[in-house]
Design an enzyme around this catalytic site. Sequence first.
Site, short mmCIF file in Angstrom:
data_model
loop_
_atom_site.label_atom_id
_atom_site.label_comp_id
_atom_site.label_asym_id
_atom_site.label_seq_id
_atom_site.Cartn_x
_atom_site.Cartn_y
_atom_site.Cartn_z
N GLU A 164 -7.18 -12.77 4.36
CA GLU A 164 -7.57 -11.53 4.32
C GLU A 164 -8.87 -11.45 3.48
OE1 GLU A 164 -5.00 -8.35 3.71
OE2 GLU A 164 -4.25 -9.25 1.96
N GLN A 224 -1.11 -14.05 3.92
CA GLN A 224 -2.29 -13.39 4.48
C GLN A 224 -3.72 -14.25 4.10
OE1 GLN A 224 -1.17 -9.02 3.84
NE2 GLN A 224 -2.34 -9.15 5.62
N HIS A 282 0.87 -1.49 0.12
CA HIS A 282 -0.23 -0.05 -0.21
C HIS A 282 0.55 1.33 0.03
CE1 HIS A 282 -3.76 -2.08 0.35
NE2 HIS A 282 -3.43 -2.60 1.31
#
Length: 248
Positions: free
Chosen positions: A145, A143, A43
């Site tokens: 998610e 992850q 990000h």
Amino acid sequence: MSFTTRLRQKDLLLGTMLTLPAPEVAEMVSKCGFDWLFLDGEHSPLAILDWQRLIEATAGRCACVLRVPSQSERDIKQALDIGADGIIVPRVNSAEEARAVVERAKYPPRGIRGVGLARAQGYGLEFGEYMAAANNRTAVIVQAEHVDAIGEIDAIAQVDGIDAVFIGPYDLSASMGKIGEVDAPDVVAAIDEVTQACRRHDVTLGFFGLDAASVEPWIARGYSLICAGVDAGFVTAGASAIVQALRK
Ligand code: 3PY
Ligand code: MG
């Protein structure tokens, strides 16, 4: 003892997230007593050379694990070649994806990682040593998610070579139509499914929260790879506190 050994044996590993393009921030944070730093290549606007500079600034005081921007062979290879201790791979939703990630992170014959002479290999000077140890020393963290990963988590947790499953509570909540509601009962129930599967298969669990309070309940549930806080948040919280104190 290496970060990955400690990760596998479920030592409590406290970390925080770096997103700012300033080696000085990495240097400062690395002096604060964390075990590891979560470098967010997904990000943040940083590129691979920026991450190398940040890792250099930590001077070995903390392990550095780079969250790669994608599951691609290229991103995984570059992260490891700059000398990251491991990778965190976002949104791994199936055992097939998890197996591909492991292969991309391991040298042949175990996997397909390309052979470079970069910082990780001491620019060639530590080639033999590095090659002998890399497949074992490199942490591969996936992850969980997305709601799609929850139904698959039993299979994901059994993939050989996965060192930890790291919950992304924000993306998970978003995928369940509850963006940001990381404490919503159905989001917590989904996380509990991951917890149970990883316990069954003896896989290390990781959790991210914006502050200490939001990760404490997960440490109590046995999560050991912990990332609390974000560098930008330390700056905004400190600056906002000054303004609030003086504008009473
Ligand atoms: C998320 O909450 O989605 C994350 O990826 C945290 O690291
Ligand atoms: Mg996420």
